[in-house]
Motif scaffolding. Structure first.
Motif, PDB file in Angstrom:
ATOM      1  N   UNK A   1       0.838  -1.206   0.000  1.00  0.00           N
ATOM      2  CA  UNK A   1       0.000   0.000   0.000  1.00  0.00           C
ATOM      3  C   UNK A   1       0.864   1.244   0.000  1.00  0.00           C
ATOM      4  N   UNK A   2       0.244   2.358  -0.375  1.00  0.00           N
ATOM      5  CA  UNK A   2       0.956   3.633  -0.446  1.00  0.00           C
ATOM      6  C   UNK A   2       1.268   4.011  -1.883  1.00  0.00           C
ATOM      7  N   UNK A   3       1.614   5.279  -2.067  1.00  0.00           N
ATOM      8  CA  UNK A   3       1.870   5.798  -3.415  1.00  0.00           C
ATOM      9  C   UNK A   3       3.012   5.024  -4.077  1.00  0.00           C
ATOM     10  N   UNK A   4       2.797   4.664  -5.327  1.00  0.00           N
ATOM     11  CA  UNK A   4       3.832   3.941  -6.067  1.00  0.00           C
ATOM     12  C   UNK A   4       3.864   2.440  -5.794  1.00  0.00           C
ATOM     13  N   UNK A   5       2.904   1.948  -5.013  1.00  0.00           N
ATOM     14  CA  UNK A   5       2.892   0.515  -4.651  1.00  0.00           C
ATOM     15  C   UNK A   5       2.769  -0.393  -5.878  1.00  0.00           C
ATOM     16  N   UNK A   6       2.253   0.162  -6.987  1.00  0.00           N
ATOM     17  CA  UNK A   6       2.093  -0.622  -8.221  1.00  0.00           C
ATOM     18  C   UNK A   6       3.416  -1.269  -8.649  1.00  0.00           C
TER      19      UNK A   6
ATOM     20  N   UNK B   1      -5.044   6.459 -18.319  1.00  0.00           N
ATOM     21  CA  UNK B   1      -4.223   7.095 -17.288  1.00  0.00           C
ATOM     22  C   UNK B   1      -2.820   6.494 -17.170  1.00  0.00           C
ATOM     23  N   UNK B   2      -2.510   5.564 -18.071  1.00  0.00           N
ATOM     24  CA  UNK B   2      -1.148   5.039 -18.130  1.00  0.00           C
ATOM     25  C   UNK B   2      -0.814   3.912 -17.159  1.00  0.00           C
ATOM     26  N   UNK B   3      -1.799   3.513 -16.325  1.00  0.00           N
ATOM     27  CA  UNK B   3      -1.489   2.490 -15.318  1.00  0.00           C
ATOM     28  C   UNK B   3      -1.359   1.091 -15.925  1.00  0.00           C
ATOM     29  N   UNK B   4      -2.156   0.824 -16.951  1.00  0.00           N
ATOM     30  CA  UNK B   4      -2.075  -0.484 -17.612  1.00  0.00           C
ATOM     31  C   UNK B   4      -0.685  -0.676 -18.231  1.00  0.00           C
ATOM     32  N   UNK B   5      -0.189   0.372 -18.902  1.00  0.00           N
ATOM     33  CA  UNK B   5       1.135   0.298 -19.530  1.00  0.00           C
ATOM     34  C   UNK B   5       2.228   0.085 -18.476  1.00  0.00           C
ATOM     35  N   UNK B   6       2.076   0.776 -17.324  1.00  0.00           N
ATOM     36  CA  UNK B   6       3.046   0.617 -16.238  1.00  0.00           C
ATOM     37  C   UNK B   6       3.038  -0.816 -15.721  1.00  0.00           C
ATOM     38  N   UNK B   7       1.827  -1.341 -15.488  1.00  0.00           N
ATOM     39  CA  UNK B   7       1.696  -2.703 -14.950  1.00  0.00           C
ATOM     40  C   UNK B   7       2.347  -3.710 -15.902  1.00  0.00           C
ATOM     41  N   UNK B   8       2.067  -3.528 -17.179  1.00  0.00           N
ATOM     42  CA  UNK B   8       2.621  -4.430 -18.189  1.00  0.00           C
ATOM     43  C   UNK B   8       4.157  -4.369 -18.172  1.00  0.00           C
ATOM     44  N   UNK B   9       4.695  -3.162 -18.088  1.00  0.00           N
ATOM     45  CA  UNK B   9       6.153  -2.982 -18.075  1.00  0.00           C
ATOM     46  C   UNK B   9       6.783  -3.628 -16.834  1.00  0.00           C
ATOM     47  N   UNK B  10       6.128  -3.448 -15.672  1.00  0.00           N
ATOM     48  CA  UNK B  10       6.673  -4.042 -14.433  1.00  0.00           C
ATOM     49  C   UNK B  10       6.684  -5.569 -14.511  1.00  0.00           C
ATOM     50  N   UNK B  11       5.622  -6.144 -15.061  1.00  0.00           N
ATOM     51  CA  UNK B  11       5.550  -7.611 -15.162  1.00  0.00           C
ATOM     52  C   UNK B  11       6.598  -8.147 -16.146  1.00  0.00           C
ATOM     53  N   UNK B  12       6.824  -7.386 -17.217  1.00  0.00           N
ATOM     54  CA  UNK B  12       7.863  -7.795 -18.179  1.00  0.00           C
ATOM     55  C   UNK B  12       9.248  -7.690 -17.529  1.00  0.00           C
ATOM     56  N   UNK B  13       9.399  -6.663 -16.688  1.00  0.00           N
ATOM     57  CA  UNK B  13      10.656  -6.502 -15.941  1.00  0.00           C
ATOM     58  C   UNK B  13      10.876  -7.698 -15.002  1.00  0.00           C
TER      59      UNK B  13
END
Length: 378
Positions: free
Chosen positions: A11-16, A39-51
């Motif tokens: 939890x908290x800001x940036x927890x994604x 809002x760009x969150x889907x793209x971020x999530x996808x990038x984190x999972x690929x990372x």
């Protein structure tokens, strides 16, 4: 009794960003209508999972109040892709839909009827683990053992209830909630308040859930109006408050407010938070004699208790405070304003008495009593 929550809650800001820590080969992301992408969150999530080293597939377009058809189609995609992580993000709808898809993915022969057997789901996690990321501050489905799926042919919202579908990982990142429109902030906030109050007075309430529920009530009383009016600090705190309320109700159930709200959504498409907010004060009034000591504590949490008040006076003050909060965030106060007619009430009462939430109510109800409560709300 049992108390179950996700194994990890970030939890908290940036927890994604904690999506980077998931370990697996393939992840499927289940999302709704497009706000996560806009809002760009889907793209971020996808990038984190690929990372994290995963192959990622998107399953987009889950509708509000997801249907049985959406669930079955999504499970088919999962069976072809074979993910070991199901990541659901957005409001309650994509997360609820993904929970049901998960069951069907793990057990392809399982019918929708099988899923609806309360606490009757076989052991999951043979194929995949589940991560839920909420973008609205209301349903708390990221921490609960519930999923609501609508059978539009029958006009019934079916709750799937089993600790097996409690997510493994919950991500409660307020950045996502800051994108909610004002009306949705009101609806989801009142849904969270209903969760907290119903859990606090539920027939199954216990020492593990009461502190979560009452603290959520305090936080919502303090922050909902400011959050509604665009204060992002308050919006962030509301995202935590709704999660605490979810932890409480997931473990002790709800009551007749939800029992009566579900058919209003399924049959007449009334937003869930609106139905809850409108019914909550009426049902608090009805329940007060069965839970006076609890209502005194609610009055204190809502900051309306005055020294020397009788229990009855405190309960009345709590009811009035809830109604006033609902008015301040623009919720209609009568079912007639939403197009409901007296001739509709019998059908609603028949569905409400059969709802899985109704038995958790502190005061017993019959179909006649429910009919009378709907009439009061009209």
């Amino acid at each position: 009794m049992r108390f179950t929550l996700p194994r990890d809650l970030y939890h908290g800001k940036g927890a994604l960003e904690n999506l980077k820590t998931l370990k697996g080969k393939k992840a499927i992301i289940v999302v709704g209508g497009g706000s996560m992408k806009r809002n760009g969150f889907l793209q971020k999530a996808e990038a984190y999972l690929k990372e994290a080293g995963m192959e990622v597939k998107l399953l987009e377009g889950v509708e509000p109040d997801p249907s049985v058809t959406t669930v079955m189609n999504g499970a088919k995609v999962m069976l072809e892709f074979e993910p070991d992580w199901i990541v659901a993000m957005g409001g309650g709808s994509p997360i609820d839909a993904a929970k049901a898809m998960w069951i069907k993915y793990e057990y392809p022969d399982c019918t929708f009827e099988d899923m609806c057997k309360v606490f009757g789901i076989p052991e999951l996690r043979k194929k995949a683990h589940f991560c839920a990321i909420s973008s609205t501050s209301g349903t708390a489905t990221e921490v609960t053992a519930f999923s609501i799926i609508t059978d539009y042919d029958k006009g019934i919202k079916y709750p799937i209830a089993d600790f097996e579908i409690t997510p493994d990982v919950a991500i409660v990142d307020p950045d996502l909630a800051e994108t909610m429109p004002q009306k949705l902030t009101a609806h989801t906030g009142m849904d969270a308040l209903t969760h907290a109050i119903e859990a606090y007075v539920s027939t199954a309430n216990c020492a593990y859930t009461d502190p979560l529920a009452i603290h959520a009530i305090e936080m919502i009383q303090k922050d909902l109006v400011d959050s509604y009016n665009g204060d992002m600090g308050a919006r962030d705190r509301m995202h935590d408050a709704q999660c605490l309320a979810g932890m409480a109700f997931s473990n002790v159930g709800l009551g007749v407010v939800h029992g009566m709200a579900h058919p209003l959504g399924a049959i007449f498409d009334i937003p869930h938070g609106v139905a809850n907010a409108l019914l909550l004060p009426i049902i608090m009034e009805f329940n007060a004699p069965a839970a006076l000591d609890k209502y005194v504590e609610i009055a204190k949490a809502m900051k309306v208790y005055k020294e020397g008040m009788s229990q009855e006076e405190a309960a009345r003050a709590a009811v009035d405070a809830v109604r006033a909060l609902s008015v301040r965030v623009g919720i209609p106060q009568h079912l007639s304003e939403l197009g409901i007619k007296e001739s509709d009430l019998d059908k609603l009462a028949t569905a409400a008495i059969a709802d899985v939430c109704t038995p958790g109510n502190p005061r017993e109800v019959t179909k006649e009593i429910i009919l009378d409560l709907y009439k009061k709300a009209l």
